[in-house]
Each structure stands twice: as structure tokens, then as C-alpha cells.
Design a protein around this motif. Structure first.
Motif, PDB file in Angstrom:
ATOM      1  N   CYS A  21       0.798  -1.230   0.000  1.00  0.00           N
ATOM      2  CA  CYS A  21       0.000   0.000   0.000  1.00  0.00           C
ATOM      3  C   CYS A  21       0.832   1.283   0.000  1.00  0.00           C
ATOM      4  CB  CYS A  21      -0.957  -0.022   1.193  1.00  0.00           C
ATOM      5  SG  CYS A  21      -0.140  -0.240   2.774  1.00  0.00           S
ATOM      6  N   ILE A  22       2.146   1.184  -0.130  1.00  0.00           N
ATOM      7  CA  ILE A  22       2.980   2.387  -0.182  1.00  0.00           C
ATOM      8  C   ILE A  22       3.230   2.721  -1.656  1.00  0.00           C
ATOM      9  CG2 ILE A  22       5.167   3.457   0.457  1.00  0.00           C
ATOM     10  CD1 ILE A  22       5.327   1.421   2.774  1.00  0.00           C
ATOM     11  N   ARG A  29       8.807  10.849   0.235  1.00  0.00           N
ATOM     12  CA  ARG A  29       8.395  11.689   1.376  1.00  0.00           C
ATOM     13  C   ARG A  29       8.486  10.896   2.686  1.00  0.00           C
ATOM     14  NH1 ARG A  29       2.736  15.069   1.839  1.00  0.00           N
ATOM     15  NH2 ARG A  29       3.142  15.950   3.883  1.00  0.00           N
ATOM     16  N   ILE A  30       8.105   9.635   2.639  1.00  0.00           N
ATOM     17  CA  ILE A  30       8.188   8.768   3.818  1.00  0.00           C
ATOM     18  C   ILE A  30       9.653   8.531   4.184  1.00  0.00           C
ATOM     19  CG2 ILE A  30       7.685   6.447   4.700  1.00  0.00           C
ATOM     20  CD1 ILE A  30       5.138   6.578   2.811  1.00  0.00           C
ATOM     21  N   ILE A  82       1.911   9.336   7.781  1.00  0.00           N
ATOM     22  CA  ILE A  82       1.283   8.735   6.598  1.00  0.00           C
ATOM     23  C   ILE A  82      -0.232   8.921   6.648  1.00  0.00           C
ATOM     24  CG2 ILE A  82       0.748   6.517   5.496  1.00  0.00           C
ATOM     25  CD1 ILE A  82       3.670   5.669   6.300  1.00  0.00           C
ATOM     26  N   LYS A  83      -0.820   8.657   7.812  1.00  0.00           N
ATOM     27  CA  LYS A  83      -2.280   8.767   7.949  1.00  0.00           C
ATOM     28  C   LYS A  83      -2.743  10.221   7.900  1.00  0.00           C
ATOM     29  CE  LYS A  83      -2.982   4.446  10.434  1.00  0.00           C
ATOM     30  NZ  LYS A  83      -3.342   3.847  11.712  1.00  0.00           N
ATOM     31  N   CYS A  88      -0.997   6.952   1.820  1.00  0.00           N
ATOM     32  CA  CYS A  88      -1.036   5.557   1.386  1.00  0.00           C
ATOM     33  C   CYS A  88      -2.425   4.965   1.603  1.00  0.00           C
ATOM     34  CB  CYS A  88      -0.009   4.729   2.151  1.00  0.00           C
ATOM     35  SG  CYS A  88       1.668   5.353   2.039  1.00  0.00           S
ATOM     36  N   PRO A  89      -3.271   4.992   0.579  1.00  0.00           N
ATOM     37  CA  PRO A  89      -4.602   4.384   0.721  1.00  0.00           C
ATOM     38  C   PRO A  89      -4.462   2.904   1.099  1.00  0.00           C
ATOM     39  CG  PRO A  89      -4.426   5.620  -1.333  1.00  0.00           C
ATOM     40  CD  PRO A  89      -3.051   5.552  -0.739  1.00  0.00           C
ATOM     41  N   GLY A  90      -5.189   2.498   2.103  1.00  0.00           N
ATOM     42  CA  GLY A  90      -5.129   1.110   2.537  1.00  0.00           C
ATOM     43  C   GLY A  90      -4.099   0.848   3.619  1.00  0.00           C
ATOM     44  N   PHE A  91      -3.242   1.824   3.918  1.00  0.00           N
ATOM     45  CA  PHE A  91      -2.251   1.645   4.983  1.00  0.00           C
ATOM     46  C   PHE A  91      -2.959   1.741   6.328  1.00  0.00           C
ATOM     47  CE2 PHE A  91       0.687   3.375   8.142  1.00  0.00           C
ATOM     48  CZ  PHE A  91       1.796   2.549   8.006  1.00  0.00           C
TER      49      PHE A  91
END
Length: 148
Positions: A21-22, A29-30, A82-83, A88-91
Motif C-alpha cells: 500500500c505504499i 516523502r516517507i 502517513i495517515k 497511502c490508501p489502505g495503509f
């Protein structure tokens, strides 16, 4: 008198259930966020990279820092970042635990190349296969039920 230390640590951790999911467009950025977290802990990162389902960090730890505390901070703070930024959709989170491998300082350049070339590396095998290879290489016993 100062404290002098030389250590090379390879850290690997995955997304929960190794969910891919990344996205490529947000990975940098992460990585930069994790890099600054390491520097804030007075540790010297040499390479940080990963794929859609896991991350690698090659770092020299400051003598006052434990691997467990650093990884906990990296995972907790990057999870929030991230949130909050909807990167990341689904993370949902990082998987519990991590792999930690103490490496010979002489292998630093080879390990930097290995981590920087994760995309090409994983065209050949999965992240689960990779962690098993690392565990075997470093003689670490493991229970396959924890390698989701």
C-alpha cells in the motif's frame, strides 16, 4: 573524554500483513521523514528505501540509542504522518516487530547499493522471501507463523 562508536545496523519492517500500500509517488516523502527521525535521535542513516510493502534502513546508532526504541519511534511517528497526510490508501499500520541485522562496517557500500536498488531486487522475489534469506544468512532462528 568522548564516547566513540562504530556500528552498522540493517533494519527491516513491513506494512501490516505485508499489504502493498505504499505508492511509489509518496515513498520519497516517507523516506525523508524517517531520515529526519533518525537524525533527531543522533543516528547516522546511510540508506533508507523500500517497496510497496516494507522498508529497509541502514544506520549507525548513537551509543545512547537502543534499536528497539529507535524503530518504535520511526514506526509510530511515520504511521501518524502517513495517515495525517493521506499518503497511502489502505495503509493501517506497520507490522509488529522488525528484523535487525548487525553488519560489518566494511560492507556499508554494498548494503547501501542493496537498499537503494530495492525495486530491481524485488522483481526477482517477494519481501517475505527476502526476510527469510536475511534470517538464514545471519543464523537467526524464526517461527514461520510470524512471517505473514
Amino acid at each position: 573524554m568522548s564516547t566513540y562508536s562504530s556500528s552498522l545496523n540493517h533494519i527491516v519492517f513491513a506494512t501490516k500483513n505485508r499489504k502493498p500500500c505504499i505508492p511509489d509517488e509518496h515513498r520519497e516523502r516517507i523516506i525523508q521523514y524517517m531520515w529526519s527521525t533518525c537524525k533527531n535521535w543522533k543516528c547516522e542513516p546511510f540508506a533508507i528505501n523500500g517497496t510497496s510493502d516494507h522498508m529497509h534502513i541502514l544506520i549507525s546508532l548513537h551509543p545512547s540509542v537502543s534499536v528497539s526504541n529507535l524503530v518504535k519511534t520511526i514506526k509510530t511517528s511515520s504511521n501518524s504522518m502517513i495517515k495525517e497526510n493521506l499518503l497511502c490508501p489502505g495503509f493501517t499500520s506497520w507490522q509488529e516487530g522488525f528484523g535487525h541485522f548487525a553488519c560489518a562496517v566494511e560492507r556499508k557500500n554494498q548494503l547501501v547499493d542493496y537498499i537503494e536498488n530495492q525495486k530491481q531486487h524485488h522483481a526477482k522475489f517477494s519481501s517475505k522471501d527476502e526476510i527469510i534469506m536475511l534470517l538464514v544468512k545471519y543464523g537467526i532462528e524464526y517461527d514461520p507463523k510470524y512471517l505473514i
